[in-house]
Design a protein around this motif. Structure first.
Motif, mmCIF file in Angstrom:
data_model
loop_
_atom_site.group_PDB
_atom_site.id
_atom_site.type_symbol
_atom_site.label_atom_id
_atom_site.label_comp_id
_atom_site.label_asym_id
_atom_site.label_seq_id
_atom_site.Cartn_x
_atom_site.Cartn_y
_atom_site.Cartn_z
ATOM 1 N N THR A 12 116.258 -15.518 -39.287
ATOM 2 C CA THR A 12 116.327 -14.621 -38.134
ATOM 3 C C THR A 12 117.694 -14.708 -37.462
ATOM 4 O OG1 THR A 12 113.941 -14.838 -37.849
ATOM 5 C CG2 THR A 12 115.174 -13.916 -36.001
ATOM 6 N N ARG A 13 118.257 -15.904 -37.380
ATOM 7 C CA ARG A 13 119.610 -16.041 -36.832
ATOM 8 C C ARG A 13 120.617 -15.275 -37.695
ATOM 9 N NH1 ARG A 13 117.852 -21.454 -36.048
ATOM 10 N NH2 ARG A 13 117.470 -21.806 -33.843
ATOM 11 N N LEU A 14 120.448 -15.356 -39.002
ATOM 12 C CA LEU A 14 121.320 -14.614 -39.907
ATOM 13 C C LEU A 14 121.171 -13.115 -39.662
ATOM 14 C CD1 LEU A 14 123.318 -14.720 -42.289
ATOM 15 C CD2 LEU A 14 121.333 -14.573 -43.803
ATOM 16 N N ALA A 15 119.941 -12.656 -39.472
ATOM 17 C CA ALA A 15 119.701 -11.241 -39.200
ATOM 18 C C ALA A 15 120.380 -10.814 -37.900
ATOM 19 C CB ALA A 15 118.201 -10.964 -39.130
ATOM 20 N N ILE A 16 120.317 -11.657 -36.880
ATOM 21 C CA ILE A 16 120.991 -11.347 -35.613
ATOM 22 C C ILE A 16 122.497 -11.257 -35.837
ATOM 23 C CG2 ILE A 16 121.522 -12.254 -33.310
ATOM 24 C CD1 ILE A 16 118.605 -13.395 -33.335
ATOM 25 N N GLU A 17 123.028 -12.180 -36.618
ATOM 26 C CA GLU A 17 124.460 -12.143 -36.948
ATOM 27 C C GLU A 17 124.806 -10.840 -37.662
ATOM 28 O OE1 GLU A 17 127.393 -14.285 -40.166
ATOM 29 O OE2 GLU A 17 125.854 -15.534 -39.241
ATOM 30 N N PHE A 18 124.008 -10.474 -38.660
ATOM 31 C CA PHE A 18 124.271 -9.253 -39.418
ATOM 32 C C PHE A 18 124.187 -8.021 -38.520
ATOM 33 C CE2 PHE A 18 122.876 -10.918 -43.892
ATOM 34 C CZ PHE A 18 123.952 -11.782 -43.901
ATOM 35 N N LEU A 19 123.144 -7.940 -37.695
ATOM 36 C CA LEU A 19 122.988 -6.777 -36.825
ATOM 37 C C LEU A 19 124.096 -6.721 -35.785
ATOM 38 C CD1 LEU A 19 121.418 -4.271 -36.027
ATOM 39 C CD2 LEU A 19 119.931 -5.733 -34.629
ATOM 40 N N SER A 20 124.486 -7.876 -35.267
ATOM 41 C CA SER A 20 125.586 -7.911 -34.288
ATOM 42 C C SER A 20 126.863 -7.345 -34.887
ATOM 43 C CB SER A 20 125.827 -9.340 -33.806
ATOM 44 O OG SER A 20 124.703 -9.826 -33.104
ATOM 45 N N LEU A 21 127.116 -7.670 -36.137
ATOM 46 C CA LEU A 21 128.293 -7.115 -36.819
ATOM 47 C C LEU A 21 128.109 -5.628 -37.122
ATOM 48 C CD1 LEU A 21 128.992 -10.041 -39.290
ATOM 49 C CD2 LEU A 21 130.425 -9.361 -37.349
ATOM 50 N N TRP A 22 126.889 -5.249 -37.504
ATOM 51 C CA TRP A 22 126.611 -3.877 -37.930
ATOM 52 C C TRP A 22 126.767 -2.877 -36.790
ATOM 53 C CZ3 TRP A 22 126.716 -2.290 -42.659
ATOM 54 C CH2 TRP A 22 126.213 -1.025 -42.993
ATOM 55 N N ILE A 23 126.518 -3.307 -35.555
ATOM 56 C CA ILE A 23 126.632 -2.367 -34.435
ATOM 57 C C ILE A 23 128.073 -2.200 -33.964
ATOM 58 C CG2 ILE A 23 124.258 -2.695 -33.673
ATOM 59 C CD1 ILE A 23 125.316 -4.453 -31.395
ATOM 60 N N GLU A 24 128.983 -2.968 -34.528
ATOM 61 C CA GLU A 24 130.404 -2.792 -34.229
ATOM 62 C C GLU A 24 130.910 -1.559 -34.975
ATOM 63 O OE1 GLU A 24 132.267 -4.546 -32.092
ATOM 64 O OE2 GLU A 24 130.473 -5.673 -31.564
ATOM 65 N N PRO A 25 132.015 -0.973 -34.514
ATOM 66 C CA PRO A 25 132.514 0.256 -35.157
ATOM 67 C C PRO A 25 132.924 0.096 -36.624
ATOM 68 C CG PRO A 25 133.584 -0.088 -33.031
ATOM 69 C CD PRO A 25 132.772 -1.311 -33.320
ATOM 70 N N ASP A 26 133.377 -1.088 -37.030
ATOM 71 C CA ASP A 26 133.876 -1.277 -38.394
ATOM 72 C C ASP A 26 132.755 -1.757 -39.316
ATOM 73 O OD1 ASP A 26 135.268 -1.734 -40.710
ATOM 74 O OD2 ASP A 26 136.777 -3.041 -39.799
ATOM 75 N N ALA A 40 127.757 -16.701 -50.474
ATOM 76 C CA ALA A 40 128.050 -18.103 -50.173
ATOM 77 C C ALA A 40 126.793 -18.928 -49.901
ATOM 78 C CB ALA A 40 128.979 -18.196 -48.962
ATOM 79 N N SER A 41 125.658 -18.285 -49.780
ATOM 80 C CA SER A 41 124.431 -19.004 -49.457
ATOM 81 C C SER A 41 124.079 -19.990 -50.566
ATOM 82 C CB SER A 41 123.273 -18.031 -49.265
ATOM 83 O OG SER A 41 122.079 -18.747 -49.038
ATOM 84 N N THR A 42 123.692 -21.193 -50.159
ATOM 85 C CA THR A 42 123.285 -22.210 -51.127
ATOM 86 C C THR A 42 121.775 -22.222 -51.328
ATOM 87 O OG1 THR A 42 123.138 -23.884 -49.399
ATOM 88 C CG2 THR A 42 125.239 -23.686 -50.573
ATOM 89 N N GLY A 43 121.059 -21.449 -50.550
ATOM 90 C CA GLY A 43 119.603 -21.427 -50.662
ATOM 91 C C GLY A 43 119.137 -20.516 -51.771
ATOM 92 N N PRO A 44 117.870 -20.671 -52.149
ATOM 93 C CA PRO A 44 117.306 -19.778 -53.163
ATOM 94 C C PRO A 44 117.072 -18.387 -52.568
ATOM 95 C CG PRO A 44 115.619 -21.254 -52.328
ATOM 96 C CD PRO A 44 116.920 -21.669 -51.694
ATOM 97 N N ASN A 45 117.295 -17.374 -53.346
ATOM 98 C CA ASN A 45 117.000 -15.997 -52.958
ATOM 99 C C ASN A 45 117.592 -15.606 -51.609
ATOM 100 O OD1 ASN A 45 115.342 -15.556 -55.294
ATOM 101 N ND2 ASN A 45 113.752 -16.747 -54.273
ATOM 102 N N PRO A 46 118.906 -15.653 -51.445
ATOM 103 C CA PRO A 46 119.483 -15.324 -50.136
ATOM 104 C C PRO A 46 119.184 -13.888 -49.699
ATOM 105 C CG PRO A 46 121.201 -15.481 -51.800
ATOM 106 C CD PRO A 46 119.929 -15.971 -52.424
ATOM 107 N N GLU A 47 119.070 -12.971 -50.645
ATOM 108 C CA GLU A 47 118.760 -11.593 -50.278
ATOM 109 C C GLU A 47 117.360 -11.503 -49.686
ATOM 110 O OE1 GLU A 47 119.915 -12.499 -53.289
ATOM 111 O OE2 GLU A 47 121.892 -11.569 -53.395
ATOM 112 N N PHE A 48 116.398 -12.204 -50.295
ATOM 113 C CA PHE A 48 115.038 -12.217 -49.759
ATOM 114 C C PHE A 48 115.016 -12.821 -48.367
ATOM 115 C CE2 PHE A 48 111.097 -14.454 -48.891
ATOM 116 C CZ PHE A 48 110.192 -13.407 -48.960
ATOM 117 N N SER A 49 115.743 -13.910 -48.189
ATOM 118 C CA SER A 49 115.806 -14.566 -46.891
ATOM 119 C C SER A 49 116.403 -13.631 -45.847
ATOM 120 C CB SER A 49 116.621 -15.853 -46.993
ATOM 121 O OG SER A 49 116.609 -16.546 -45.776
ATOM 122 N N ALA A 50 117.455 -12.893 -46.203
ATOM 123 C CA ALA A 50 118.075 -11.952 -45.273
ATOM 124 C C ALA A 50 117.099 -10.837 -44.909
ATOM 125 C CB ALA A 50 119.353 -11.380 -45.873
ATOM 126 N N ILE A 51 116.385 -10.328 -45.898
ATOM 127 C CA ILE A 51 115.401 -9.279 -45.627
ATOM 128 C C ILE A 51 114.301 -9.817 -44.720
ATOM 129 C CG2 ILE A 51 113.610 -7.818 -46.664
ATOM 130 C CD1 ILE A 51 115.532 -7.530 -49.095
#
Length: 93
Positions: A12-26, A40-51
């Motif tokens: 969820t913290r990663l999602a907040i980071e992603f959304l915080s960046l996504w709402i910026e103009p760039d 760079a994620s060392t965990g299994p299935n980083p895409e699943f974790s992000a989703i």
């Protein structure tokens, strides 16, 4: 970035980071950062974790929307949440 985002709080913290960046103009810079973070994620299935994190964040935000629209019980929450999501889906271009 070499964190493991498999835990719900980390995801969820990663999602907040992603959304915080996504709402910026760039958005290109945001997309680049998101890709680099997932690569760079060392965990299994980083895409699943992000989703999962984005879904957690969405659920929190949806709760705020339905509370602001008068939900005062679990039944109200479920009904208003489904109605809100249905309206959003119908109104998408």
């Amino acid at each position: 970035m070499t964190s493991d985002y498999t835990d719900p709080q980390g995801a969820t913290r990663l999602a907040i980071e992603f959304l915080s960046l996504w709402i910026e103009p760039d958005r290109q810079a945001a997309a680049t950062h998101i890709k680099e973070a997932l690569d760079a994620s060392t965990g299994p299935n980083p895409e699943f974790s992000a989703i999962a994190g984005l879904l957690n964040l969405s659920q929190f935000l949806l709760a705020e929307v339905v509370k602001a629209n008068g939900a005062s019980s679990a039944e109200d929450y479920d009904r208003l949440a489904r109605e809100y999501l249905s309206r959003m889906s119908i109104n998408l271009p």
